[in-house]
Design an enzyme around this catalytic site. Structure first.
Site, PDB file in Angstrom:
ATOM      1  N   SER A   6       0.818  -1.211   0.000  1.00  0.00           N
ATOM      2  CA  SER A   6       0.000   0.000   0.000  1.00  0.00           C
ATOM      3  C   SER A   6       0.857   1.269   0.000  1.00  0.00           C
ATOM      4  O   SER A   6       2.019   1.250   0.422  1.00  0.00           O
ATOM      5  CB  SER A   6      -0.898   0.026   1.241  1.00  0.00           C
TER       6      SER A   6
HETATM    7  N1  SAM Z   1      -0.164  -5.074   3.918  1.00  0.00           N
HETATM    8  C1  SAM Z   1       0.627  -5.435   2.791  1.00  0.00           C
HETATM    9  C2  SAM Z   1       2.047  -4.955   2.850  1.00  0.00           C
HETATM   10  O1  SAM Z   1       2.454  -4.297   3.830  1.00  0.00           O
HETATM   11  O2  SAM Z   1       2.782  -5.276   1.917  1.00  0.00           O
HETATM   12  C3  SAM Z   1       0.007  -5.041   1.463  1.00  0.00           C
HETATM   13  C4  SAM Z   1      -1.230  -5.747   1.195  1.00  0.00           C
HETATM   14  S1  SAM Z   1      -1.740  -5.869  -0.454  1.00  0.00           S
HETATM   15  C5  SAM Z   1      -2.435  -4.289  -0.737  1.00  0.00           C
HETATM   16  C6  SAM Z   1      -3.111  -6.968  -0.186  1.00  0.00           C
HETATM   17  C7  SAM Z   1      -2.687  -8.384   0.129  1.00  0.00           C
HETATM   18  O3  SAM Z   1      -3.851  -9.116   0.510  1.00  0.00           O
HETATM   19  C8  SAM Z   1      -2.097  -9.130  -1.060  1.00  0.00           C
HETATM   20  O4  SAM Z   1      -0.813  -9.591  -0.717  1.00  0.00           O
HETATM   21  C9  SAM Z   1      -3.050 -10.295  -1.287  1.00  0.00           C
HETATM   22  O5  SAM Z   1      -2.432 -11.474  -1.726  1.00  0.00           O
HETATM   23  C10 SAM Z   1      -3.651 -10.451   0.106  1.00  0.00           C
HETATM   24  N2  SAM Z   1      -4.945 -11.147   0.168  1.00  0.00           N
HETATM   25  C11 SAM Z   1      -6.011 -11.072  -0.679  1.00  0.00           C
HETATM   26  N3  SAM Z   1      -7.008 -11.859  -0.217  1.00  0.00           N
HETATM   27  C12 SAM Z   1      -6.570 -12.433   0.936  1.00  0.00           C
HETATM   28  C13 SAM Z   1      -7.136 -13.353   1.863  1.00  0.00           C
HETATM   29  N4  SAM Z   1      -8.371 -13.860   1.706  1.00  0.00           N
HETATM   30  N5  SAM Z   1      -6.403 -13.719   2.941  1.00  0.00           N
HETATM   31  C14 SAM Z   1      -5.150 -13.226   3.126  1.00  0.00           C
HETATM   32  N6  SAM Z   1      -4.551 -12.383   2.252  1.00  0.00           N
HETATM   33  C15 SAM Z   1      -5.252 -11.980   1.187  1.00  0.00           C
END
Ligand code: SAM
Length: 227
Positions: A62
């Site tokens: 993000s």
């Molecule tokens: N917080 C993260 C960082 O500091 O890098 C960035 C997050 S990124 C915007 C969103 C993340 O959510 C992605 O890595 C994606 O694979 C994960 N994601 C999507 N659906 C998910 C789920 N059901 N459970 C866990 N992770 C999930």
């Protein structure tokens, strides 16, 4: 690749001026945990640009202003137990870990961050980053479907979701403590999403506040989008 600490400091100062950051604890954590430390080599030169960046597997970390806003809205404090859904590269979880379990504090007073990531390779990346940068005792990375929460250490003081859900997943509401806060982007895939903050009162009732429009990658998994 050189880590440009002055550019990071400049960005944090800008976020303070813009009021995305305002509390001492969140500002301190942002300064202590530069995003560059958690990025893949090819993204490092853009670490201090206030935008999301690629982390591999079609996912992004993000933008700093969004992490700042979410951490402020969460009203994070020392000793809290926090669930993050969407570990990505582990950076956001590390900023939370820095607040709930500051270095030098005795373990008995420590809070903890549990961060769940559905993509195995990213869970591995987040785990390596967390260990390499000294957060292993404050942040635990779990590979799994965070739309189901993570019941093992529930209930949580705070829950933050970093991918946009079609609606608030019921297990997350269930796994939130009385008095707890849940921050989550809700909306369509890539468009028309709002950042929502829910609080749970002593009767278990939820109050919902819309904090405005955002753009996140979609939440997948059981209570996520079908994509
Ligand atoms: N917080 C993260 C960082 O500091 O890098 C960035 C997050 S990124 C915007 C969103 C993340 O959510 C992605 O890595 C994606 O694979 C994960 N994601 C999507 N659906 C998910 C789920 N059901 N459970 C866990 N992770 C999930």
């Amino acid at each position: 690749m050189m880590r440009d600490t002055s550019a990071w400091k400049h960005l944090v100062d800008k976020l303070v001026k813009e009021k995305a950051l305002h509390s001492d604890k969140v500002i301190h954590a942002m300064k202590q945990v530069p995003r560059a430390l958690f990025l893949p080599e090819r993204s490092i030169e853009y670490a201090s640009v206030d935008a999301p960046l690629p982390i591999g597997k079609g996912q992004t970390v993000s933008a700093p202003h969004m992490v700042a806003i979410m951490n402020e809205v969460l009203k994070l404090d020392v000793g809290q137990h926090v669930l993050e859904v969407g570990a990505g590269c582990g950076w956001h979880a590390a900023t939370i870990g820095e607040i709930v379990a500051p270095k030098g504090m005795s373990r008995s007073e420590h809070g903890h961050v549990y961060t769940v990531e559905i993509v195995a390779e990213l869970a591995q990346l987040a785990r390596e980053n967390i260990m390499r940068h000294g957060f292993g005792d404050r942040v635990t990375v779990i590979h799994g479907d965070g739309s189901l929460g993570y019941v093992d250490h529930s209930p949580y003081d705070r829950i933050v979701v970093t991918a946009a859900a079609p609606e608030v997943p019921p297990p997350l509401v269930k796994q939130l403590k009385i008095g707890g806060l849940l921050v989550i982007p809700v909306g369509n895939v890539h468009l028309f999403q709002s950042l929502i903050c829910l609080s749970k009162d002593s009767d278990g009732n939820m109050t919902r506040k819309n904090l405005g429009g955002v753009a996140f990658v979609p939440l997948t998994g059981h209570f996520g989008h079908r994509i």
